[in-house]
Each structure stands twice: as structure tokens, then as C-alpha cells.
Design a protein around this motif. Structure first.
Motif, PDB file in Angstrom:
ATOM      1  N   GLN A  71     -11.587  -0.153   4.010  1.00 56.00           N
ATOM      2  CA  GLN A  71     -10.237   0.423   4.110  1.00 56.00           C
ATOM      3  C   GLN A  71      -9.992   1.447   2.997  1.00 56.00           C
ATOM      4  N   ILE A  72     -10.483   1.148   1.788  1.00 54.40           N
ATOM      5  CA  ILE A  72     -10.344   2.094   0.670  1.00 54.40           C
ATOM      6  C   ILE A  72     -11.105   3.378   0.996  1.00 54.40           C
ATOM      7  N   GLN A  86      -5.259  -6.229  -1.585  1.00 58.37           N
ATOM      8  CA  GLN A  86      -5.912  -6.882  -0.435  1.00 58.37           C
ATOM      9  C   GLN A  86      -6.708  -5.891   0.439  1.00 58.37           C
ATOM     10  N   LEU A  87      -6.689  -4.622   0.061  1.00 56.96           N
ATOM     11  CA  LEU A  87      -7.513  -3.657   0.809  1.00 56.96           C
ATOM     12  C   LEU A  87      -8.983  -3.996   0.618  1.00 56.96           C
ATOM     13  N   ASN A  88      -9.736  -3.958   1.724  1.00 57.91           N
ATOM     14  CA  ASN A  88     -11.178  -4.187   1.561  1.00 57.91           C
ATOM     15  C   ASN A  88     -11.873  -2.853   1.284  1.00 57.91           C
ATOM     16  N   GLU A 118       1.084  -0.975   6.392  1.00 54.87           N
ATOM     17  CA  GLU A 118       1.652  -0.311   5.213  1.00 54.87           C
ATOM     18  C   GLU A 118       2.224  -1.291   4.198  1.00 54.87           C
ATOM     19  N   LEU A 157      -1.703  -3.810  -2.106  1.00 55.37           N
ATOM     20  CA  LEU A 157      -2.805  -2.888  -2.384  1.00 55.37           C
ATOM     21  C   LEU A 157      -4.097  -3.636  -2.707  1.00 55.37           C
ATOM     22  N   LEU A 176      -2.004   5.880   7.319  1.00 52.37           N
ATOM     23  CA  LEU A 176      -2.188   4.419   7.392  1.00 52.37           C
ATOM     24  C   LEU A 176      -2.113   3.946   8.843  1.00 52.37           C
ATOM     25  N   ILE A 206      -9.168   5.390   3.585  1.00 56.22           N
ATOM     26  CA  ILE A 206      -8.003   6.070   2.999  1.00 56.22           C
ATOM     27  C   ILE A 206      -8.451   7.316   2.255  1.00 56.22           C
ATOM     28  N   ILE A 228      -3.985   0.395   9.208  1.00 58.10           N
ATOM     29  CA  ILE A 228      -3.790  -0.377   7.969  1.00 58.10           C
ATOM     30  C   ILE A 228      -2.295  -0.670   7.836  1.00 58.10           C
ATOM     31  N   VAL A 261       0.830  -1.214   0.000  1.00 56.25           N
ATOM     32  CA  VAL A 261       0.000   0.000   0.000  1.00 56.25           C
ATOM     33  C   VAL A 261       0.861   1.259   0.000  1.00 56.25           C
TER      34      VAL A 261
END
Length: 425
Positions: free
Chosen positions: A334-335, A329-331, A323, A327, A316, A338, A321, A299
Motif C-alpha cells: 500500500q505504501i 497499519q498500511l502494509n 482513508e 497510517l 486513496l 501511494i 485504501i 491516512v
């Protein structure tokens, strides 16, 4: 010394007032408590002197958020283009930089100071430095002159008080003018620092997590207690050991202090939009595209092109999250988190550095008691005011100095007219 017009204060506004009065036929004297003239002028614009701003009147007044409307009548008589013409006609070449800021091509404040002093010499203006004023001499609500601290009395048909506010006291602005104005019957609107760094007790500030980090072209917001945006400024900022500073912060500062007062609170919420030229939807699409093309990357590596890496890592960590997580694997949540951090990171601020550390003084002599067409006191005949001692204040970027030059020019002109009619009676 007996003169037509006596100016108290040899700063930006006072020197222009002296020149204006002399150009309008008055015999002029100027007293300054410092050993030299223009001390604050020399440090403006980081020593380069941002003499004015190349924008139209409406926009300039919009950039004087503290009571700028008071200057409308003055602007009708003398404006920022007249300031530019004054310096050009006196041999100063000017150049325009970002946001309309005008500087001498020499990049030296001293160029501006020396030009004003040379013009004063040409006009035979009597200048007394190291001459601190003790009080105004007023009789039957008519100005008579001033008494110096050494006991000397200087008489004049009209007096212009141009001594600045309380900001930057090392330059001589120590608030003397407010006491004299009170003696003349004026009320003083509460003084407060403006164009001043903001303090915060947030743990990330106290622990200096982001100290020294600059963010470029961000949108900084001030929110009131109802969560409504009070003001937004899109410029640069920097995190410090005590809070935040930089151009965007200085511009928001008066609104932070006013919101604290209005909401009767000791903390105000601010928000940073690190990517103000992108909508949340556009940012989401960009991240989705990065997931497709760089999904295997960690990420922190995949997103570090969006904002400074240190700020990204800080975000992060706050969002818990990892670091190093790939990328892709972000759910979904989480997106969203961010994007929320990038577009509206909110934190609490708790005040500002003191007025002595501010660039500009807010508050001052109540402008309802001053004629906006002439800068003359409505309470004492022949007494005029100009510059920062009055209750108006603008942003840095050539706006305060524009107000100083214009009010000085108008006060000088009308003080000369007043002196001529007073001596004819």
C-alpha cells in the motif's frame, strides 16, 4: 494608395513590420480587416501583454519547440533584448516576473498597443482599418500589391503578410493568409492547435471527480506507445469538465497531438508527478518518518500535507485504501502504491479542444520556402511573411510574441531594402 511597403494585418507582427519598414526609409501602408488594430495583442498575457522573455537566445529558441531553428538568422539581427530596448526607448517601463516573463509595469496590454500606434503615427504610416484583403496581386512571380474585398487595388513594391494563424478567430485570425500564400506557390504545413487544453474520456474526468482542482508545480509527462517520455513540463495544471488545462498542459499539448499522429493512435498516456522535487526514495523515507511520529492518525490526515486533500482522497479511492485507516497499519504494498500514485499517476487523453480554442496555431507556411535571413518568399519576389502565419510556434510565456516581433522587424527591414532597390531599377 501606392506605397513602397504594404503590410497586410495590424497585429503584433504587422505593426512591428510597419514600424521597421518606415524606420528604414520606406513609405508604408497597413491594411487591417478589423475596425481596430491589435485585437489579439490586447488579450495576450490575460490582458497584461507578456511582451518578451528575459532569457538568452538559445533558451528562447528552445522554448519555440515548433521549428524554432528557423528563427536563428532573424535573432542574429534583432532579439528579445532589442524588443525591450524598443519599448523602453518609447517610454514603456518593463518589469520581470517568474520564468523570465517581461510585462509593462502598467499591467495593461493597451500600453503596448498604444506605444506601437503612437510610433506608427510618428512615422506617418498610412493605416486603413475595416479593409479586408481578397487576394494578392502577383505577375511573373513578382508581387504587385493586393486587391481588397471591395474591389480596390493597392499597389506596392513589396508586401508583408502578417495576418496570424487560425487560433483565436474572434480576434480576426481566420487563416486568410494560407490561401494567399498558396496562390504564390507556397505549401502549407498541416495546421494543428498548440497551447490548447487537452481532452480526456477517462471516467474520473467525465464524472467531474476532480473538476476545478488545481495542482501546483507538478511535473506533467507525455508518454509514447513504447512507454518512453516524450516531454516533461513542471508547472501548474487544473482538472476541467472535459480534461485538463493550465500552463503545464498547454505546453504539453502539441506533443500530445504529435504523439497521437506519430503512434497512429486515438489515445496517449500522460503522467502526473505531484512531488517532482522529491525522489521516490526520499518520499518513502518521509512516509516512514510520518508512520513513526503520526502513525495513529488516519491516512488522509497524516498525508494531506503532501498534496491537496482532494487529490489525495481521489488517489486513496483508486487504490482501494480506506482513508480512515491508521497510517501505521498500511502494509508495504500500500505504501508503494501511494508513492507510485504521488510520483506517476497515469491516465489517458484523447485529443484537444479545436484550433479555434487554442492560443497558438501550429503548422503554416513552409519555412523552407522562406528566406530565414529576410522573411522573403523564395517563390515570389517582394513578398514577405511574418508572425504566426509561418510554420513555427512557441510556448506561452513571451515566446510566441517574441517570434512575432522579431519576424516582423526583420520582414519590415528587408521589405524596405527590397522596395528601394526595386524602385531604383
Amino acid at each position: 494608395m501606392n506605397v513602397d511597403v504594404l503590410i497586410v494585418g495590424g497585429g503584433t507582427s504587422g505593426m512591428m513590420a510597419a514600424i521597421s519598414a518606415a524606420e528604414n526609409g520606406a513609405v508604408v501602408g497597413l491594411v487591417e480587416k478589423n475596425k481596430t488594430l491589435g485585437r489579439k495583442l490586447l488579450v495576450t498575457g490575460n490582458g497584461r501583454c507578456n511582451v518578451t522573455n528575459n532569457r538568452d537566445k538559445e533558451e528562447i529558441i528552445a522554448h519555440i519547440p515548433g521549428n524554432g531553428r528557423f528563427l536563428y538568422s532573424a535573432f542574429a539581427q534583432y532579439d528579445n533584448y532589442d524588443i525591450m530596448n524598443f519599448f523602453r526607448s518609447n517610454g514603456v517601463k518593463l518589469k520581470e516576473e517568474d520564468h523570465g516573463r517581461m510585462f509593462p509595469t502598467t499591467d495593461r496590454s493597451r500600453t503596448i498597443l498604444e506605444t506601437l500606434q503612437r510610433r506608427m503615427e510618428e512615422l506617418n504610416i498610412m493605416v486603413y482599418t475595416d479593409a479586408a484583403v481578397d487576394t494578392l496581386l502577383i505577375h511573373d512571380q513578382v508581387i504587385q500589391g493586393v486587391r481588397l474585398k471591395d474591389g480596390r487595388e493597392l499597389t506596392a513594391a513589396s508586401v508583408i503578410v502578417s495576418v496570424g494563424g487560425k487560433a483565436m478567430p474572434r480576434t480576426g485570425s481566420t487563416g486568410d493568409g494560407y490561401q494567399w500564400a498558396k496562390k504564390a506557390g507556397h505549401t502549407i504545413k498541416e495546421l494543428y492547435p498548440t497551447e490548447v487544453p487537452i481532452t480526456s474520456q477517462e471516467s474520473f474526468i467525465q464524472n467531474r471527480v476532480l473538476q476545478g482542482l488545481s495542482l501546483r508545480d507538478i511535473a506533467l509527462k507525455v508518454y509514447n506507445k513504447k512507454g518512453k517520455t516524450v516531454i516533461t513540463h513542471q508547472m501548474d495544471m487544473i482538472f476541467t469538465h472535459f480534461g485538463i488545462s493550465g500552463p503545464a498542459v498547454l505546453r504539453c499539448s502539441m506533443f500530445v497531438l504529435q504523439t497521437m499522429k506519430r503512434d497512429k493512435t486515438n489515445a496517449v498516456t500522460m503522467g502526473i508527478d505531484a512531488l517532482p522535487d522529491q525522489s521516490q526514495h526520499e518520499l518513502q523515507q518521509q512516509i516512514q518518518q510520518l508512520i513513526k511520529t503520526e502513525g495513529e492518525k488516519a491516512v488522509k490526515n497524516a498525508l494531506k500535507g503532501l498534496i491537496p486533500e482532494r487529490y489525495l482522497l481521489f488517489g486513496l479511492e483508486r487504490l482501494s485504501i480506506d482513508e480512515s485507516l491508521p497510517l501505521k497499519q498500511l502494509n508495504e504494498q500500500q505504501i508503494k502504491d501511494i508513492i507510485s500514485f504521488l510520483k506517476d499517476f497515469r491516465f489517458q487523453v484523447h485529443g484537444s479542444l479545436p484550433i479555434e480554442k487554442a492560443f497558438v496555431t501550429g503548422g503554416g507556411i513552409n519555412t523552407k520556402e522562406v528566406d530565414p535571413k529576410t522573411m522573403e518568399s523564395r517563390l515570389t519576389k517582394g513578398l514577405f511573411f511574418s508572425g504566426e502565419v509561418l510554420d513555427y510556434n512557441g510556448y506561452t510565456g513571451g515566446y510566441n510574441i517574441t517570434g512575432a516581433f522579431i519576424t516582423g522587424r526583420i520582414a519590415g527591414m528587408h521589405a524596405a531594402y527590397y522596395a528601394q532597390t526595386a524602385t531604383q531599377k
